[in-house]
Design a protein around this motif. Sequence first.
Motif, PDB file in Angstrom:
ATOM      1  N   GLY A 134      67.842  29.500  42.955  1.00 42.80           N
ATOM      2  CA  GLY A 134      68.116  29.418  44.275  1.00 42.80           C
ATOM      3  C   GLY A 134      69.118  30.559  44.660  1.00 42.80           C
ATOM      4  O   GLY A 134      68.987  31.722  44.821  1.00 42.80           O
ATOM      5  N   VAL A 135      70.476  30.275  44.397  1.00 39.55           N
ATOM      6  CA  VAL A 135      71.561  30.960  44.769  1.00 39.55           C
ATOM      7  C   VAL A 135      72.508  31.308  43.542  1.00 39.55           C
ATOM      8  O   VAL A 135      72.717  30.489  42.635  1.00 39.55           O
ATOM      9  N   SER A 136      72.769  32.493  43.520  1.00 40.06           N
ATOM     10  CA  SER A 136      73.675  33.109  42.249  1.00 40.06           C
ATOM     11  C   SER A 136      74.769  32.460  42.194  1.00 40.06           C
ATOM     12  O   SER A 136      75.434  31.798  41.011  1.00 40.06           O
ATOM     13  N   ALA A 137      75.406  31.714  43.131  1.00 41.69           N
ATOM     14  CA  ALA A 137      76.720  31.102  43.162  1.00 41.69           C
ATOM     15  C   ALA A 137      76.671  29.889  42.163  1.00 41.69           C
ATOM     16  O   ALA A 137      77.744  29.372  41.826  1.00 41.69           O
ATOM     17  N   LEU A 138      75.464  29.239  42.192  1.00 40.83           N
ATOM     18  CA  LEU A 138      75.257  28.116  41.543  1.00 40.83           C
ATOM     19  C   LEU A 138      74.646  28.127  40.117  1.00 40.83           C
ATOM     20  O   LEU A 138      74.277  27.317  39.475  1.00 40.83           O
ATOM     21  N   GLY A 139      74.849  29.264  39.511  1.00 46.40           N
ATOM     22  CA  GLY A 139      74.201  29.761  38.227  1.00 46.40           C
ATOM     23  C   GLY A 139      75.137  29.749  37.414  1.00 46.40           C
ATOM     24  O   GLY A 139      76.431  29.184  37.299  1.00 46.40           O
ATOM     25  N   ARG A 140      74.946  30.408  35.928  1.00 42.31           N
ATOM     26  CA  ARG A 140      75.755  30.279  34.936  1.00 42.31           C
ATOM     27  C   ARG A 140      75.892  31.768  34.373  1.00 42.31           C
ATOM     28  O   ARG A 140      74.617  32.274  34.326  1.00 42.31           O
ATOM     29  N   SER A 141      76.840  32.293  33.677  1.00 43.91           N
ATOM     30  CA  SER A 141      76.825  33.590  33.263  1.00 43.91           C
ATOM     31  C   SER A 141      76.753  33.513  31.893  1.00 43.91           C
ATOM     32  O   SER A 141      77.516  32.708  31.174  1.00 43.91           O
ATOM     33  N   GLN A 142      76.457  34.506  31.146  1.00 46.37           N
ATOM     34  CA  GLN A 142      76.171  34.829  29.789  1.00 46.37           C
ATOM     35  C   GLN A 142      76.529  36.367  29.295  1.00 46.37           C
ATOM     36  O   GLN A 142      76.075  36.924  30.066  1.00 46.37           O
ATOM     37  N   THR A 143      77.306  36.657  28.291  1.00 42.76           N
ATOM     38  CA  THR A 143      77.370  38.082  27.914  1.00 42.76           C
ATOM     39  C   THR A 143      76.618  38.362  26.722  1.00 42.76           C
ATOM     40  O   THR A 143      76.551  37.597  25.582  1.00 42.76           O
ATOM     41  N   TRP A 144      76.115  39.538  26.651  1.00 43.99           N
ATOM     42  CA  TRP A 144      75.508  40.000  25.561  1.00 43.99           C
ATOM     43  C   TRP A 144      76.258  41.280  25.007  1.00 43.99           C
ATOM     44  O   TRP A 144      76.509  42.006  26.042  1.00 43.99           O
ATOM     45  N   ILE A 145      76.311  41.396  23.738  1.00 41.97           N
ATOM     46  CA  ILE A 145      77.326  42.554  23.386  1.00 41.97           C
ATOM     47  C   ILE A 145      76.095  43.470  22.548  1.00 41.97           C
ATOM     48  O   ILE A 145      75.384  42.758  21.886  1.00 41.97           O
ATOM     49  N   ARG A 146      76.410  44.855  22.909  1.00 36.39           N
ATOM     50  CA  ARG A 146      75.561  45.898  22.456  1.00 36.39           C
ATOM     51  C   ARG A 146      75.434  45.543  20.749  1.00 36.39           C
ATOM     52  O   ARG A 146      76.560  45.601  20.558  1.00 36.39           O
TER      53      ARG A 146
END
Length: 148
Positions: A134-146
């Motif tokens: 739905g809305v990005s504000a209710l999501g979760r972030s993750q980092t990928w490293i090259r």
Amino acid sequence: MGKVKFLTVLLFSTLSSIAFAEDITGTWKNIDDKTGSSKAILEIRQEADQSYTAKIIKVTPRPGYTPKEICIKCPAPYTNKPILGMDVLKGLKHAEGSNYNKGKIIDPLTGNIYSMKAKLSNNGKRLTLRGYVGVSALGRSQTWIRND
């Protein structure tokens, strides 16, 4: 003459850094946002329609965790498919600058599919993905490293 050379070098270095910053193809190490450890190595490729797809090419062992081999709770067409080799990210499109959007990503451990967007760091070495419903504000972030 010295100013012309300087401006030429400056222009080419700026253009090459912009081009690099927008290129997300290659291999990436997925970092778990909860534990900080690597979960997998993924390969991002660009499709004929200019969208990006990411495939799991290696599952990273973590202390105290036995990796799942099959996507059991996943919806079709992922049901009971091997996690290794699975395309987990599809349809990601370059928006502008270092931003990407309109992608879909599946969590093979839960079977949940999320909308996603991403932002590449200025140096091109970190890709921050934001998965959401739905809305990005209710999501979760993750980092990928090259990983190249």
